[in-house]
Design a protein around this motif. Structure first.
Motif, PDB file in Angstrom:
ATOM      1  N   ALA A 104       0.831  -1.216   0.000  1.00 51.90           N
ATOM      2  CA  ALA A 104       0.000   0.000   0.000  1.00 51.90           C
ATOM      3  C   ALA A 104       0.865   1.266   0.000  1.00 51.90           C
ATOM      4  CB  ALA A 104      -0.938   0.000   1.202  1.00 51.90           C
ATOM      5  N   PHE A 105       1.963   1.253   0.763  1.00 49.97           N
ATOM      6  CA  PHE A 105       2.840   2.434   0.771  1.00 49.97           C
ATOM      7  C   PHE A 105       3.820   2.412  -0.404  1.00 49.97           C
ATOM      8  CE2 PHE A 105       1.838   2.577   5.439  1.00 49.97           C
ATOM      9  CZ  PHE A 105       1.201   3.805   5.405  1.00 49.97           C
ATOM     10  N   GLY A 106       4.100   1.220  -0.926  1.00 52.47           N
ATOM     11  CA  GLY A 106       5.013   1.087  -2.054  1.00 52.47           C
ATOM     12  C   GLY A 106       4.294   1.287  -3.370  1.00 52.47           C
ATOM     13  N   ASP A 107       3.851   0.194  -3.987  1.00 52.20           N
ATOM     14  CA  ASP A 107       3.227   0.259  -5.321  1.00 52.20           C
ATOM     15  C   ASP A 107       2.022   1.188  -5.371  1.00 52.20           C
ATOM     16  OD1 ASP A 107       5.066  -1.552  -6.228  1.00 52.20           O
ATOM     17  OD2 ASP A 107       3.765  -3.290  -5.972  1.00 52.20           O
ATOM     18  N   LEU A 108       1.165   1.153  -4.335  1.00 48.77           N
ATOM     19  CA  LEU A 108      -0.074   1.953  -4.387  1.00 48.77           C
ATOM     20  C   LEU A 108       0.149   3.412  -3.990  1.00 48.77           C
ATOM     21  CD1 LEU A 108      -2.706  -0.584  -2.924  1.00 48.77           C
ATOM     22  CD2 LEU A 108      -1.989  -0.248  -5.295  1.00 48.77           C
ATOM     23  N   GLU A 109       1.303   3.699  -3.393  1.00 41.78           N
ATOM     24  CA  GLU A 109       1.731   5.073  -3.078  1.00 41.78           C
ATOM     25  C   GLU A 109       0.778   5.821  -2.155  1.00 41.78           C
ATOM     26  OE1 GLU A 109       2.379   6.828  -6.943  1.00 41.78           O
ATOM     27  OE2 GLU A 109       4.346   5.889  -7.115  1.00 41.78           O
ATOM     28  N   HIS A 110       0.130   5.115  -1.222  1.00 47.63           N
ATOM     29  CA  HIS A 110      -0.728   5.807  -0.256  1.00 47.63           C
ATOM     30  C   HIS A 110       0.143   6.555   0.765  1.00 47.63           C
ATOM     31  CE1 HIS A 110      -4.412   4.368  -1.852  1.00 47.63           C
ATOM     32  NE2 HIS A 110      -4.159   3.099  -1.621  1.00 47.63           N
ATOM     33  N   GLU A 111      -0.400   7.627   1.307  1.00 48.96           N
ATOM     34  CA  GLU A 111       0.341   8.414   2.311  1.00 48.96           C
ATOM     35  C   GLU A 111      -0.024   7.992   3.726  1.00 48.96           C
ATOM     36  OE1 GLU A 111       2.904  10.459   1.920  1.00 48.96           O
ATOM     37  OE2 GLU A 111       2.777   9.803  -0.163  1.00 48.96           O
ATOM     38  N   ALA A 112      -1.204   7.393   3.892  1.00 50.56           N
ATOM     39  CA  ALA A 112      -1.645   6.935   5.220  1.00 50.56           C
ATOM     40  C   ALA A 112      -2.685   5.840   5.039  1.00 50.56           C
ATOM     41  CB  ALA A 112      -2.221   8.093   6.021  1.00 50.56           C
ATOM     42  N   LEU A 113      -2.765   4.963   6.023  1.00 55.99           N
ATOM     43  CA  LEU A 113      -3.792   3.916   6.030  1.00 55.99           C
ATOM     44  C   LEU A 113      -4.593   4.034   7.309  1.00 55.99           C
ATOM     45  CD1 LEU A 113      -1.610   0.824   4.970  1.00 55.99           C
ATOM     46  CD2 LEU A 113      -3.220   2.090   3.526  1.00 55.99           C
ATOM     47  N   ILE A 114      -5.867   3.685   7.237  1.00 59.86           N
ATOM     48  CA  ILE A 114      -6.686   3.642   8.437  1.00 59.86           C
ATOM     49  C   ILE A 114      -7.186   2.211   8.621  1.00 59.86           C
ATOM     50  CG2 ILE A 114      -7.392   6.057   8.418  1.00 59.86           C
ATOM     51  CD1 ILE A 114      -9.992   5.145   7.041  1.00 59.86           C
ATOM     52  N   SER A 115      -7.626   1.911   9.836  1.00 65.71           N
ATOM     53  CA  SER A 115      -8.229   0.606  10.075  1.00 65.71           C
ATOM     54  C   SER A 115      -9.060   0.701  11.347  1.00 65.71           C
ATOM     55  CB  SER A 115      -7.159  -0.487  10.205  1.00 65.71           C
ATOM     56  OG  SER A 115      -7.762  -1.762  10.123  1.00 65.71           O
ATOM     57  N   GLY A 116      -9.763  -0.373  11.652  1.00 63.15           N
ATOM     58  CA  GLY A 116     -10.605  -0.357  12.847  1.00 63.15           C
ATOM     59  C   GLY A 116     -10.728  -1.751  13.418  1.00 63.15           C
ATOM     60  N   ALA A 117     -11.012  -1.803  14.716  1.00 64.96           N
ATOM     61  CA  ALA A 117     -11.254  -3.090  15.380  1.00 64.96           C
ATOM     62  C   ALA A 117     -12.337  -2.863  16.423  1.00 64.96           C
ATOM     63  CB  ALA A 117      -9.984  -3.600  16.056  1.00 64.96           C
ATOM     64  N   ARG A 118     -13.333  -3.739  16.474  1.00 60.98           N
ATOM     65  CA  ARG A 118     -14.347  -3.600  17.523  1.00 60.98           C
ATOM     66  C   ARG A 118     -13.655  -3.588  18.879  1.00 60.98           C
ATOM     67  NH1 ARG A 118     -19.676  -7.276  16.828  1.00 60.98           N
ATOM     68  NH2 ARG A 118     -20.203  -6.134  18.732  1.00 60.98           N
ATOM     69  N   VAL A 119     -14.201  -2.848  19.806  1.00 59.70           N
ATOM     70  CA  VAL A 119     -13.509  -2.676  21.097  1.00 59.70           C
ATOM     71  C   VAL A 119     -13.352  -4.007  21.833  1.00 59.70           C
ATOM     72  CG1 VAL A 119     -14.180  -0.252  21.357  1.00 59.70           C
ATOM     73  CG2 VAL A 119     -15.665  -2.045  22.287  1.00 59.70           C
ATOM     74  N   ASN A 120     -14.201  -4.994  21.497  1.00 59.39           N
ATOM     75  CA  ASN A 120     -14.076  -6.317  22.142  1.00 59.39           C
ATOM     76  C   ASN A 120     -13.331  -7.305  21.242  1.00 59.39           C
ATOM     77  OD1 ASN A 120     -16.019  -6.502  20.217  1.00 59.39           O
ATOM     78  ND2 ASN A 120     -17.558  -7.515  21.487  1.00 59.39           N
ATOM     79  N   ASN A 121     -12.428  -6.795  20.398  1.00 58.27           N
ATOM     80  CA  ASN A 121     -11.651  -7.654  19.489  1.00 58.27           C
ATOM     81  C   ASN A 121     -10.151  -7.396  19.705  1.00 58.27           C
ATOM     82  OD1 ASN A 121     -10.649  -9.202  17.409  1.00 58.27           O
ATOM     83  ND2 ASN A 121     -11.676  -8.065  15.768  1.00 58.27           N
ATOM     84  N   PRO A 122      -9.617  -7.873  20.861  1.00 58.08           N
ATOM     85  CA  PRO A 122      -8.212  -7.561  21.175  1.00 58.08           C
ATOM     86  C   PRO A 122      -7.228  -8.165  20.174  1.00 58.08           C
ATOM     87  CG  PRO A 122      -9.098  -9.168  22.747  1.00 58.08           C
ATOM     88  CD  PRO A 122     -10.259  -8.689  21.913  1.00 58.08           C
ATOM     89  N   ALA A 123      -7.586  -9.286  19.527  1.00 63.61           N
ATOM     90  CA  ALA A 123      -6.643  -9.900  18.577  1.00 63.61           C
ATOM     91  C   ALA A 123      -6.404  -8.967  17.398  1.00 63.61           C
ATOM     92  CB  ALA A 123      -7.177 -11.253  18.105  1.00 63.61           C
ATOM     93  N   SER A 124      -7.471  -8.375  16.867  1.00 68.76           N
ATOM     94  CA  SER A 124      -7.309  -7.471  15.735  1.00 68.76           C
ATOM     95  C   SER A 124      -6.578  -6.193  16.154  1.00 68.76           C
ATOM     96  CB  SER A 124      -8.670  -7.123  15.130  1.00 68.76           C
ATOM     97  OG  SER A 124      -8.477  -6.336  13.987  1.00 68.76           O
ATOM     98  N   ARG A 125      -6.907  -5.700  17.336  1.00 69.72           N
ATOM     99  CA  ARG A 125      -6.203  -4.515  17.842  1.00 69.72           C
ATOM    100  C   ARG A 125      -4.705  -4.788  17.910  1.00 69.72           C
ATOM    101  NH1 ARG A 125      -7.818  -0.281  21.660  1.00 69.72           N
ATOM    102  NH2 ARG A 125      -5.900   0.808  22.148  1.00 69.72           N
ATOM    103  N   ARG A 126      -4.377  -5.971  18.396  1.00 67.36           N
ATOM    104  CA  ARG A 126      -2.958  -6.337  18.552  1.00 67.36           C
ATOM    105  C   ARG A 126      -2.262  -6.450  17.188  1.00 67.36           C
ATOM    106  NH1 ARG A 126       1.272  -5.735  21.049  1.00 67.36           N
ATOM    107  NH2 ARG A 126       2.706  -7.470  21.173  1.00 67.36           N
ATOM    108  N   VAL A 127      -2.968  -7.001  16.194  1.00 63.76           N
ATOM    109  CA  VAL A 127      -2.390  -7.081  14.842  1.00 63.76           C
ATOM    110  C   VAL A 127      -2.042  -5.672  14.371  1.00 63.76           C
ATOM    111  CG1 VAL A 127      -2.888  -7.601  12.416  1.00 63.76           C
ATOM    112  CG2 VAL A 127      -3.575  -9.233  14.203  1.00 63.76           C
ATOM    113  N   LEU A 128      -2.979  -4.740  14.535  1.00 65.37           N
ATOM    114  CA  LEU A 128      -2.739  -3.363  14.068  1.00 65.37           C
ATOM    115  C   LEU A 128      -1.566  -2.735  14.821  1.00 65.37           C
ATOM    116  CD1 LEU A 128      -6.450  -2.187  13.709  1.00 65.37           C
ATOM    117  CD2 LEU A 128      -4.842  -2.731  11.867  1.00 65.37           C
TER     118      LEU A 128
END
Ligand SMILES: CC(C)(COP(=O)(O)OP(=O)(O)OC[C@H]1O[C@@H](n2cnc3c(N)ncnc32)[C@H](O)[C@@H]1OP(=O)(O)O)[C@@H](O)C(=O)NCCC(=O)NCCS
Length: 198
Positions: free
Chosen positions: A127-151
């Motif tokens: 995303a930062f390389g080939d797609l040349e984005h300047e920033a990425l966003i994401s979200g995780a439900r507050v009761n989803n600690p595994a996804s929060r940890r991945v981010l």
């Protein structure tokens, strides 16, 4: 789809979606032949309830619609995550109102082995390389600690919490929001080893 709709539908961009290889995984564009595997993997409430748009229950027609819709717009990329050539999940960057958004899910049998982090890191580099984005966003439900940890393991920083609609529960739920900008990503990528010399 009618003939006139076909004429105006954006062309698929699968030919510009690369194959990304990590230590254990390969990420490639989804194909029509993935419909059955995706349906079997994703038809689980524990996955759908933690994502915004995945329906539950999930039918083969949902997979067909999903595969037909992805990889059409410049700046977007959707990958099937494969292990030993078999699909185990999906990850994507999609253009949303607030910016390019990272999303991912894995079949439950594949949780807990670091695969989501490994796939997300590859997609973030793309995303930062080939797609040349300047920033990425994401979200995780507050009761989803595994996804929060991945981010967090990928360098994302918490920016706040907001209510988001979750299709599978037909309701809204609080979702922690995260952001990773190019500067932080570049800094993490350049953080080399320190040699102890004395
Ligand atoms: C979120 C998801 C992708 C994680 O996949 P995964 O391959 O198990 O993730 P990883 O192994 O790379 O990392 C998970 C991390 O969360 C941690 N974790 C897992 N469950 C946890 C819990 N209940 N509390 C705290 N941490 C937890 C793990 O220990 C690991 O961190 P570590 O490496 O520091 O030990 C998977 O659970 C999933 O598909 N969930 C449903 C869909 C979803 O939530 N998608 C994300 C929203 S877009």
């Amino acid at each position: 789809m009618t003939l006139s709709e076909q004429a105006f539908a954006p062309a698929r961009r699968d030919d510009v979606v690369p194959v990304l290889a990590t230590a254990r995984l390969k990420l490639r564009a989804p194909r029509r032949s993935d419909c059955k595997a995706i349906t079997v993997l994703v038809n689980d409430r524990r996955i759908a309830a933690n994502t915004a748009r995945i329906p539950h229950p999930y039918a083969i027609e949902d997979a067909e619609q999903f595969i037909a819709a992805v990889n059409k717009r410049e700046g977007e990329a959707c990958f099937v995550i494969t292990l030993d050539s078999a699909p185990i999940g999906v990850c994507s960057v999609e253009l949303r109102e607030d910016g390019p958004e990272l999303g991912y899910w894995l079949g439950v049998a594949h949780w807990g082995r670091g695969f989501a982090t490994e796939a997300a890191r590859a997609l973030i580099d793309h995303a930062f390389g080939d797609l040349e984005h300047e920033a990425l966003i994401s979200g995780a439900r507050v009761n989803n600690p595994a996804s929060r940890r991945v981010l967090e393991k990928c360098g994302f920083q918490w920016t706040g919490v907001r209510l988001s609609r979750i299709r599978a529960i037909n309701s809204a739920a609080p979702v922690d929001r995260f952001r990773l900008d190019r500067g932080l990503w570049a800094s993490l990528k350049s953080w080399g080893h320190v040699n102890r010399v004395a």
